[in-house]
Design an enzyme around this catalytic site. Structure first.
Site, PDB file in Angstrom:
ATOM      1  N   TYR A   1       6.381  -8.732  -1.602  1.00 47.99           N
ATOM      2  CA  TYR A   1       5.072  -9.118  -1.051  1.00 47.99           C
ATOM      3  C   TYR A   1       4.863  -8.678   0.397  1.00 47.99           C
ATOM      4  CZ  TYR A   1       5.172 -11.914  -5.268  1.00 47.99           C
ATOM      5  OH  TYR A   1       5.278 -12.315  -6.581  1.00 47.99           O
ATOM      6  N   ALA A   2       5.613  -7.686   0.859  1.00 42.25           N
ATOM      7  CA  ALA A   2       5.462  -7.177   2.226  1.00 42.25           C
ATOM      8  C   ALA A   2       4.252  -6.250   2.273  1.00 42.25           C
ATOM      9  CB  ALA A   2       6.727  -6.461   2.680  1.00 42.25           C
ATOM     10  N   ASN A   3       3.074  -6.860   2.326  1.00 45.49           N
ATOM     11  CA  ASN A   3       1.816  -6.128   2.302  1.00 45.49           C
ATOM     12  C   ASN A   3       0.835  -6.800   3.254  1.00 45.49           C
ATOM     13  OD1 ASN A   3       2.634  -4.591  -0.183  1.00 45.49           O
ATOM     14  ND2 ASN A   3       2.485  -6.616  -1.097  1.00 45.49           N
TER      15      ASN A   3
ATOM     16  N   HIS B   1     -16.014  -0.264  12.382  1.00 46.40           N
ATOM     17  CA  HIS B   1     -15.862  -1.710  12.454  1.00 46.40           C
ATOM     18  C   HIS B   1     -15.843  -2.309  11.052  1.00 46.40           C
ATOM     19  CE1 HIS B   1     -17.543  -5.817  13.830  1.00 46.40           C
ATOM     20  NE2 HIS B   1     -16.232  -5.802  13.971  1.00 46.40           N
TER      21      HIS B   1
ATOM     22  N   HIS C   1      -1.724 -12.979  -4.597  1.00 40.62           N
ATOM     23  CA  HIS C   1      -1.264 -11.597  -4.709  1.00 40.62           C
ATOM     24  C   HIS C   1      -2.138 -10.801  -5.675  1.00 40.62           C
ATOM     25  CE1 HIS C   1       1.426  -8.230  -4.401  1.00 40.62           C
ATOM     26  NE2 HIS C   1       1.682  -8.241  -5.691  1.00 40.62           N
TER      27      HIS C   1
ATOM     28  N   ASP D   1       4.388  -2.413   0.615  1.00 39.43           N
ATOM     29  CA  ASP D   1       5.771  -2.137   0.250  1.00 39.43           C
ATOM     30  C   ASP D   1       5.809  -1.020  -0.786  1.00 39.43           C
ATOM     31  OD1 ASP D   1       5.181  -3.315  -2.273  1.00 39.43           O
ATOM     32  OD2 ASP D   1       5.950  -5.262  -1.640  1.00 39.43           O
TER      33      ASP D   1
END
Length: 139
Positions: free
Chosen positions: A128-130, A20, A106, A28
């Protein structure tokens, strides 16, 4: 052979050993991975595997209670950001649980990845595909 969707042994082991609030970053192709954090590198070439298909596959196996995203993702890549939010909405409907969304810069996101149990690198080349998935519980 494993029957469920996730076939990658490193990812399968990671999900099976999460507790948990443990965190897993899906990123990316360009996000720097801290040397102290485990890297599961799935990237084959530009766009393969994609960010969304990797996130979708992890969500099929992993219970999450929150995500951490860079503010820049929402601003610079709104279409892919919206697609991820759509996946989260589907997950909320399936589980009946709300998924908390937290936005940070970021730069703060890159630092935060050092707290992840692992960083899963995709072939995604969208800026920024994170996302950081925060593990939840199924009960």
């Amino acid at each position: 052979m494993k029957k469920n969707q996730l076939l990658n042994s490193e990812l399968s082991y990671l999900v099976a050993t999460l507790g948990h609030t443990d965190e897993v970053t899906v990123c990316d192709a360009g996000l720097p991975v801290p040397e102290t954090t485990s890297r599961i590198d799935l990237a084959l070439t530009h766009g393969v595997p994609g960010f969304i298909e990797t996130a979708r596959t992890l969500l099929a196996e992993m219970q999450i209670e929150g995500v951490v995203l860079a503010t820049e993702f929402r601003e610079i890549s709104p279409d892919l950001h919206a697609e991820l939010l759509g996946l989260l909405e589907i997950e909320e409907q399936k589980t009946g649980k709300t998924i908390r969304r937290t936005y940070i810069s970021h730069e703060a996101f890159k630092t935060r990845t050092g707290e992840s149990r692992a960083v899963v690198r995709t072939g995604e080349c969208t800026p920024y595909a994170n996302v950081i998935f925060q593990a939840g519980v199924v009960f």
